[in-house]
Write an enzyme that holds these catalytic residues in place. Sequence first.
Site, PDB file in Angstrom:
ATOM      1  N   CYS A 112      22.472   4.170  -9.815  1.00  0.00           N
ATOM      2  CA  CYS A 112      23.812   3.709 -10.171  1.00  0.00           C
ATOM      3  C   CYS A 112      24.123   4.151 -11.595  1.00  0.00           C
ATOM      4  CB  CYS A 112      23.855   2.183 -10.048  1.00  0.00           C
ATOM      5  SG  CYS A 112      25.431   1.440 -10.482  1.00  0.00           S
ATOM      6  N   HIS A 155      27.877   1.035  -1.271  1.00  0.00           N
ATOM      7  CA  HIS A 155      27.436   0.833  -2.658  1.00  0.00           C
ATOM      8  C   HIS A 155      28.647   0.545  -3.549  1.00  0.00           C
ATOM      9  CE1 HIS A 155      24.757   1.956  -6.196  1.00  0.00           C
ATOM     10  NE2 HIS A 155      25.963   2.003  -6.731  1.00  0.00           N
ATOM     11  N   GLU A 156      29.718   1.342  -3.392  1.00  0.00           N
ATOM     12  CA  GLU A 156      30.905   1.152  -4.234  1.00  0.00           C
ATOM     13  C   GLU A 156      31.650  -0.142  -3.881  1.00  0.00           C
ATOM     14  OE1 GLU A 156      31.048   2.885  -6.880  1.00  0.00           O
ATOM     15  OE2 GLU A 156      29.469   4.198  -6.144  1.00  0.00           O
ATOM     16  N   HIS A 159      30.190  -3.098  -5.517  1.00  0.00           N
ATOM     17  CA  HIS A 159      30.634  -3.295  -6.903  1.00  0.00           C
ATOM     18  C   HIS A 159      31.894  -4.163  -6.966  1.00  0.00           C
ATOM     19  CE1 HIS A 159      27.855  -1.065  -9.356  1.00  0.00           C
ATOM     20  NE2 HIS A 159      28.046   0.061  -8.708  1.00  0.00           N
TER      21      HIS A 159
END
Length: 185
Positions: A112, A155-156, A159
């Site tokens: 990341c 993954h994004e 966030h």
Amino acid sequence: MITMKDIVLEGHPALRKRAGKISFPLSDDLQHLAKEMLEFLHNSQDEEIAAKYELRAGVGLAAPQLGKEIQMIALLIPGYEDEPALLDEVWINPRILRESVKKTCLKEGEGCLSVNRDVPGVVLRPQRITVKYFTPEGEEKVKTLTDYEAIVVQHEIDHLNGVMFYDHINQAQPQYIPEGAVVIG
């Protein structure tokens, strides 16, 4: 131009908060942010520009990584060899509608831009997802992704929900991969 100094690191409160939805039409500032986020990914994948500005290569960037608690992600997943990029766009208010039971993971684990350390361990994620999102122009879209593209998007989106990739690592067995999971890489 976004550089590494603009990216907040683990421990920053924006990385652990649920990002707020964005309303349309986008303000000029948000339009500009969308362009800059995508430009950062292009620059980070260009060897000359990345070396000149000391950029770490990235395939995704979420607004919370810039300290902005809004639901915006930029994606730039290169194609294979000379093919065009698989994803090269900004998504607003993305939401996973469906996900597979079958799991996938990256053989080497995930990294990341907001984490400046190696975090060993397997991050298991659904292999196939269907996502609804909006373009910066406000057009609603639905896309189904598998394998690497699905991993990057999850993954994004994590966030945007205050979740870091290492939250998914099995602390008792960091390298555990269940039978039938698709290992990429």
